[in-house]
Design an enzyme around this catalytic site. Structure first.
Site, PDB file in Angstrom:
ATOM      1  N   ARG A  15      -7.984  -4.070   7.582  1.00 43.29           N
ATOM      2  CA  ARG A  15      -7.028  -3.070   8.040  1.00 43.29           C
ATOM      3  C   ARG A  15      -7.723  -2.086   8.987  1.00 43.29           C
ATOM      4  O   ARG A  15      -8.806  -1.590   8.680  1.00 43.29           O
ATOM      5  CB  ARG A  15      -6.425  -2.317   6.856  1.00 43.29           C
ATOM      6  CG  ARG A  15      -5.684  -3.231   5.889  1.00 43.29           C
ATOM      7  CD  ARG A  15      -5.066  -2.487   4.741  1.00 43.29           C
ATOM      8  NE  ARG A  15      -4.484  -3.407   3.781  1.00 43.29           N
ATOM      9  CZ  ARG A  15      -3.869  -3.045   2.664  1.00 43.29           C
ATOM     10  NH1 ARG A  15      -3.758  -1.753   2.369  1.00 43.29           N
ATOM     11  NH2 ARG A  15      -3.366  -3.939   1.840  1.00 43.29           N
ATOM     12  N   ARG A  21     -11.567   3.649   1.243  1.00 46.16           N
ATOM     13  CA  ARG A  21     -10.702   3.250   2.361  1.00 46.16           C
ATOM     14  C   ARG A  21     -11.569   2.595   3.430  1.00 46.16           C
ATOM     15  O   ARG A  21     -12.136   3.267   4.288  1.00 46.16           O
ATOM     16  CB  ARG A  21      -9.947   4.452   2.921  1.00 46.16           C
ATOM     17  CG  ARG A  21      -8.844   4.080   3.907  1.00 46.16           C
ATOM     18  CD  ARG A  21      -8.177   5.323   4.481  1.00 46.16           C
ATOM     19  NE  ARG A  21      -7.483   6.079   3.465  1.00 46.16           N
ATOM     20  CZ  ARG A  21      -6.230   5.847   3.077  1.00 46.16           C
ATOM     21  NH1 ARG A  21      -5.539   4.876   3.622  1.00 46.16           N
ATOM     22  NH2 ARG A  21      -5.662   6.611   2.143  1.00 46.16           N
ATOM     23  N   GLU A  36      -4.868   6.497  -6.044  1.00 47.38           N
ATOM     24  CA  GLU A  36      -4.186   5.199  -6.017  1.00 47.38           C
ATOM     25  C   GLU A  36      -5.167   4.031  -6.126  1.00 47.38           C
ATOM     26  O   GLU A  36      -6.188   3.994  -5.445  1.00 47.38           O
ATOM     27  CB  GLU A  36      -3.383   5.050  -4.722  1.00 47.38           C
ATOM     28  CG  GLU A  36      -2.659   3.709  -4.611  1.00 47.38           C
ATOM     29  CD  GLU A  36      -2.242   3.377  -3.191  1.00 47.38           C
ATOM     30  OE1 GLU A  36      -2.099   2.177  -2.901  1.00 47.38           O
ATOM     31  OE2 GLU A  36      -2.073   4.303  -2.370  1.00 47.38           O
ATOM     32  N   SER A  68      -0.474  -0.698  -5.854  1.00 47.76           N
ATOM     33  CA  SER A  68       0.955  -0.518  -5.592  1.00 47.76           C
ATOM     34  C   SER A  68       1.664  -1.804  -5.978  1.00 47.76           C
ATOM     35  O   SER A  68       1.226  -2.898  -5.591  1.00 47.76           O
ATOM     36  CB  SER A  68       1.221  -0.219  -4.113  1.00 47.76           C
ATOM     37  OG  SER A  68       0.907   1.112  -3.783  1.00 47.76           O
ATOM     38  N   ARG A 117     -12.181  -0.165  -5.087  1.00 43.33           N
ATOM     39  CA  ARG A 117     -11.683   1.021  -5.782  1.00 43.33           C
ATOM     40  C   ARG A 117     -11.906   0.912  -7.291  1.00 43.33           C
ATOM     41  O   ARG A 117     -12.172   1.914  -7.957  1.00 43.33           O
ATOM     42  CB  ARG A 117     -10.207   1.237  -5.465  1.00 43.33           C
ATOM     43  CG  ARG A 117      -9.980   1.672  -4.021  1.00 43.33           C
ATOM     44  CD  ARG A 117      -8.583   2.202  -3.785  1.00 43.33           C
ATOM     45  NE  ARG A 117      -8.484   2.719  -2.405  1.00 43.33           N
ATOM     46  CZ  ARG A 117      -7.642   3.652  -2.016  1.00 43.33           C
ATOM     47  NH1 ARG A 117      -6.815   4.201  -2.885  1.00 43.33           N
ATOM     48  NH2 ARG A 117      -7.615   4.062  -0.759  1.00 43.33           N
TER      49      ARG A 117
END
Length: 436
Positions: free
Chosen positions: A266, A281, A353, A356, A394
């Protein structure tokens, strides 16, 4: 992708629901485009019927011995009709392309179960599981822990690729692999998912079908030109879902549950300045993804099933977390309802987070042409769902932080020991091996 007819039938209701996620639907414009397409198709049908009659007249005239000039005139009329049909077909193509281009930019209709709002502050907390550890000392973040142990090297990663990449070493790399192996074993062995190894490069139609294009072009890494123009996957959701593009699935085979461990790529456009420290990230990270395909009426129940599977990963690791329901305006483009799972990070004294889980309803299935058929041959719509189960980086950060000791060591969660071969990492990164 939406069915234009359904959006127009919903009318003001569609406008209201899309407004909840910050999208302004131009009903008049949509109706004009839809009418243009219908009119163009109607014109082609009329011209084809007229052309068929003209061809019959030519045949009759030739058989009846009509004068050659009359036959030639009829033939010329037939040729003109064919030219007009080609022009009308071009108008159909143009009208369909314009309508499709518009529909591809319209996000999914949010569920009424999603709260109002457009930011993480508007999310609704559903539950908290586990107590955040009381460490009794000032917690270090995962970067301090990992670099002190020598298992995380962000400096060399930057030398290789620039910012937002990571290198893990020795027990750090083992821990990453152990997490992935544990998640896959849990999902395939207990939760009934089928594991896949999938391509990391996919075509533009694949990205379009699953909703990454055209909306998220800037967030993707693109490689190649012309016929070999491919995209690096941002998540295994893309190939796992798109495997069934333009297919009809037997209703009796649903639900289907798929999982895969892949790298994810990403560009994180628009996120600069957020989570730039550490491995929260990155431009490249790995993740175990969950995808479910079910009958359209079952998607809400299937979302709860998937959420429980993602939560089980954290429960087995003994990590404290909470579940929130995202606000309508804060959900992803494809989702009609999303739960986020946030894990506790002691260094930040907050939940962040880690997963999801989204119910996409029929949105991706329509874009990708995935349908169902029962034993009697009746066609139906399918729904798709996806969720992280879980991201490796994460989760590793959460393990290092929640399981850290005052002396600088880290105790490995018991569930990971069979996959790591060690129960503890000493302050210098030396693994305390399991003695069999």
């Amino acid at each position: 992708m939406h069915d234009a007819r359904l959006l127009l039938e919903l009318g003001d209701e569609a406008v209201r629901r899309l407004a909840r996620r910050g999208y302004s639907l131009d009903l008049a414009g949509l109706e004009a485009m839809s009418s243009r397409r219908s009119a163009a198709i109607g014109a082609v049908d009329e011209l084809r019927a007229e052309s068929k009659r003209a061809a019959g007249e030519v045949g009759k005239a030739a058989k009846s011995g009509s004068p050659s000039d009359e036959v030639d005139a009829l033939k010329e009329k037939a040729r003109e009709l064919k030219d007009r049909i080609r022009g009308a077909e071009e108008e159909v193509d143009a009208a369909e392309a314009a309508l499709r281009e518009l529909l591809l930019t319209i996000p999914n209709l949010p569920s009424d179960d999603a709260p109002d709002g457009d930011s993480e502050d508007d999310a609704v907390e559903v539950r908290r599981v586990g107590e955040p550890p009381v460490l009794g000392f000032a917690p270090r973040d995962h970067v301090e822990i990992g670099e002190a142990m020598g298992i995380l090297d962000l400096g060399r990663a930057a030398k290789l690729s620039g910012a937002r990449f990571s290198v893990t070493r020795g027990p750090g790399a083992v821990l990453e692999r152990a997490l992935a192996s544990f998640f896959l074993a849990l999902h395939t062995g207990r939760h009934g998912y089928t594991e896949f190894s999938v391509p990391y490069l996919v075509t533009a139609p694949t990205m379009t079908g699953t909703g990454q294009l055209p909306k998220f072009e800037e967030d993707l890494f693109r490689t190649g030109t012309g016929e070999r123009d491919l995209y690096l996957i941002p998540t295994a959701e893309v190939p796992l879902t798109a495997m069934h593009a333009d297919e009809i699935l037997e209703t009796e085979s649903l639900p289907r549950a798929y999982t895969s461990w892949t790298p994810c790529f990403r560009s994180e456009a628009g996120s600069y300045g957020r989570d730039t420290r550490g491995i929260l990230r990155l431009h490249q990270f790995s993740k175990v993804e969950l995808v479910r395909v079910c009958a359209s009426d079952d998607s809400r129940d299937e979302l709860e099933v998937m959420l429980a599977h993602a939560e089980a990963c954290l429960q087995e690791l003994g990590l404290a977390y909470r579940v929130i329901r995202l606000a309508a305006g804060d959900m992803g483009f494809n989702a009609q309802l999303t739960y986020d799972i946030e894990v506790w990070l002691p260094s930040q004294d907050t939940y962040r987070e880690i997963s999801s889980c989204s119910d996409c309803g029929t949105f991706q299935a329509r874009r990708s042409g995935i349908r169902s058929k029962d034993a009697q041959g009746k066609r139906g719509q399918v729904a798709t769902l996806n969720g992280s189960g879980l991201p490796i980086g994460r989760t590793m950060a959460a393990v290092l932080e929640q399981c850290q000791e005052e002396d600088g060591s880290v105790t490995i969660p018991e569930a990971l020991v069979p996959f790591t071969g060690f129960r503890r990492l000493l302050p210098d990164g030396t693994p305390e091996l399991v003695i069999s």
